[in-house]
Scaffold this motif. Sequence first.
Motif, short mmCIF file in Angstrom:
data_model
loop_
_atom_site.label_atom_id
_atom_site.label_comp_id
_atom_site.label_asym_id
_atom_site.label_seq_id
_atom_site.Cartn_x
_atom_site.Cartn_y
_atom_site.Cartn_z
N VAL A 106 -9.92 -20.30 5.00
CA VAL A 106 -11.25 -19.61 5.51
C VAL A 106 -12.47 -20.20 4.86
CG1 VAL A 106 -12.30 -17.71 5.80
CG2 VAL A 106 -10.00 -17.91 6.70
N LYS A 107 -13.44 -20.59 5.15
CA LYS A 107 -14.72 -20.24 4.68
C LYS A 107 -15.41 -18.80 4.93
CE LYS A 107 -19.02 -22.96 5.09
NZ LYS A 107 -19.55 -24.29 5.12
N HIS A 108 -15.58 -18.54 3.81
CA HIS A 108 -16.04 -17.40 2.98
C HIS A 108 -17.43 -17.06 4.03
CE1 HIS A 108 -12.34 -15.69 0.90
NE2 HIS A 108 -12.16 -15.89 1.84
N MET A 109 -17.64 -15.89 4.31
CA MET A 109 -18.80 -15.80 5.04
C MET A 109 -19.72 -15.00 3.63
SD MET A 109 -20.38 -16.40 7.67
CE MET A 109 -21.78 -15.05 8.05
N LEU A 110 -19.23 -14.24 2.74
CA LEU A 110 -19.54 -13.03 2.01
C LEU A 110 -19.16 -13.81 0.39
CD1 LEU A 110 -18.14 -10.17 3.07
CD2 LEU A 110 -20.79 -10.92 3.36
N SER A 111 -19.84 -13.74 -0.76
CA SER A 111 -19.46 -14.92 -2.20
C SER A 111 -18.27 -13.49 -2.88
CB SER A 111 -21.10 -14.47 -2.37
OG SER A 111 -21.33 -13.19 -3.15
N ALA A 112 -18.28 -14.16 -3.74
CA ALA A 112 -17.65 -13.11 -4.51
C ALA A 112 -17.59 -12.35 -5.43
CB ALA A 112 -16.48 -14.27 -6.24
N ALA A 113 -19.23 -11.94 -5.41
CA ALA A 113 -19.85 -11.28 -6.04
C ALA A 113 -19.72 -10.05 -5.11
CB ALA A 113 -20.91 -11.43 -6.36
N ASP A 114 -20.21 -9.98 -3.98
CA ASP A 114 -19.80 -9.86 -2.69
C ASP A 114 -18.26 -8.84 -2.65
OD1 ASP A 114 -22.97 -9.97 -1.70
OD2 ASP A 114 -21.96 -11.72 -0.02
N HIS A 115 -17.71 -9.22 -2.39
CA HIS A 115 -16.64 -8.87 -2.87
C HIS A 115 -16.08 -7.88 -3.69
CE1 HIS A 115 -14.26 -11.26 0.89
NE2 HIS A 115 -15.27 -11.97 0.34
N ASP A 116 -16.19 -8.35 -4.49
CA ASP A 116 -16.12 -7.74 -6.06
C ASP A 116 -17.32 -6.33 -5.96
OD1 ASP A 116 -15.14 -7.37 -8.41
OD2 ASP A 116 -17.12 -7.24 -8.88
N ARG A 117 -18.10 -6.52 -5.45
CA ARG A 117 -18.69 -5.01 -5.16
C ARG A 117 -17.91 -4.13 -4.14
NH1 ARG A 117 -24.52 -6.22 -2.12
NH2 ARG A 117 -23.89 -3.22 -2.71
N VAL A 118 -17.48 -4.87 -2.82
CA VAL A 118 -16.77 -3.74 -1.74
C VAL A 118 -15.57 -3.25 -2.69
CG1 VAL A 118 -15.61 -4.11 0.15
CG2 VAL A 118 -18.12 -6.02 -0.05
N ALA A 119 -14.66 -4.12 -2.97
CA ALA A 119 -13.97 -4.06 -3.94
C ALA A 119 -13.79 -2.52 -4.40
CB ALA A 119 -12.84 -5.25 -4.75
N LYS A 120 -14.93 -2.38 -5.65
CA LYS A 120 -15.39 -1.60 -6.71
C LYS A 120 -15.83 -0.49 -6.29
CE LYS A 120 -16.33 -4.37 -10.37
NZ LYS A 120 -17.47 -4.86 -11.11
N ALA A 121 -16.59 -0.77 -4.67
CA ALA A 121 -16.90 0.81 -3.83
C ALA A 121 -15.37 1.46 -3.45
CB ALA A 121 -17.76 0.59 -2.80
N ILE A 122 -14.43 0.73 -2.58
CA ILE A 122 -13.20 1.68 -2.60
C ILE A 122 -12.60 1.45 -3.74
CG2 ILE A 122 -11.05 0.96 -1.43
CD1 ILE A 122 -12.46 -2.05 -0.03
N GLY A 123 -12.26 1.13 -4.82
CA GLY A 123 -11.95 2.04 -6.23
C GLY A 123 -12.81 2.99 -5.77
N LEU A 126 -24.47 -7.85 5.33
CA LEU A 126 -23.14 -6.89 5.58
C LEU A 126 -22.79 -6.44 4.11
CD1 LEU A 126 -21.17 -7.74 7.73
CD2 LEU A 126 -20.99 -9.60 6.88
N ALA A 127 -23.17 -7.25 3.45
CA ALA A 127 -22.25 -6.81 1.85
C ALA A 127 -22.47 -5.43 1.87
CB ALA A 127 -21.87 -7.58 0.57
N GLU A 128 -23.14 -4.83 1.86
CA GLU A 128 -24.01 -3.58 1.64
C GLU A 128 -24.11 -2.66 3.11
OE1 GLU A 128 -26.00 -0.85 -0.46
OE2 GLU A 128 -26.12 -2.98 -1.26
N GLY A 129 -23.60 -2.92 3.85
CA GLY A 129 -23.21 -2.58 4.78
C GLY A 129 -21.45 -2.10 4.97
N PHE A 130 -21.52 -3.46 4.30
CA PHE A 130 -19.09 -2.43 3.85
C PHE A 130 -19.40 -1.45 3.26
CE2 PHE A 130 -17.87 -6.21 6.06
CZ PHE A 130 -16.74 -5.64 6.87
N VAL A 131 -20.23 -1.53 2.02
CA VAL A 131 -20.21 -0.50 0.85
C VAL A 131 -20.69 0.50 1.20
CG1 VAL A 131 -21.34 0.03 -1.51
CG2 VAL A 131 -20.86 -2.39 -0.74
N CYS A 132 -21.74 0.87 2.00
CA CYS A 132 -22.23 1.98 2.89
C CYS A 132 -21.41 2.22 4.02
CB CYS A 132 -23.57 1.90 3.06
SG CYS A 132 -25.05 0.98 2.51
N ALA A 133 -20.95 1.32 3.93
CA ALA A 133 -20.05 2.01 5.07
C ALA A 133 -18.44 2.31 4.22
CB ALA A 133 -19.10 1.17 5.88
#
Length: 214
Positions: free
Chosen positions: A4-21, A178-185
């Motif tokens: 899968v060609k990622h739409m979000l960067s590794a940094a974006d994924h890390d931000r979302v993961a930290k927000a979930i944690g 999109l990444a910021e949207g995931f974090v806010c959600a």
Amino acid sequence: MKRVKHMLSAADHDRVAKAIGAAEKRTSGEIYCVLAHRSDAYFYPAALMAAAIVLVLGFLAAVVLKALWITVDPLTIPAAQIMTFLLIAVLFACYPALRVSLMPWPLRYRRAHDNAQKQFLAHNIHMTQNRTGVLIFVSLAERYVEVVADNEINAKVEQAVWDKTVDILLDHAGRGALAEGFVCAVEQVGEVLTTHFPAGSSNPNEIEDRLTEI
């Protein structure tokens, strides 16, 4: 397996993961995020639509030719229909976005909703100890967002609450954030879960904190 060609960067994924944690530290609930590039290939519905269009055009061509008293070989129109259909099939195979653009919105939403339910089960979000898992799902091609919550949550939280989360994600996605949207959600869902399912003395992390792209 196709990568899968990622739409979000590794940094974006890390931000979302930290927000979930961070959100899960205050609740016994579990949050998982899925970003789908599209929820269906749509090849067969698009091919069926193309076949119908080719048949109609062939019939109209035959009517016009007859009205103009133009005689053609009986095989001309069927041959042209076959060639046209094959050309459209090649275009569909090469350009998936073209297939999606031809699909009616109700079909797109139904396929995206079905995919959200499938992802909820595929990632075992329904297997948490207290049935307090939540999926935040986005399907880009369909411009579709859904929050899928397990039984115990649905018994206490109205759909209108999740609709606000959907609106947050749609707004950010529309602005290219999109990444910021995931974090806010995630933060929004975390607040809801904290209200109804606060963290206890034992608060195991039952599902990996991550955003999955498919």
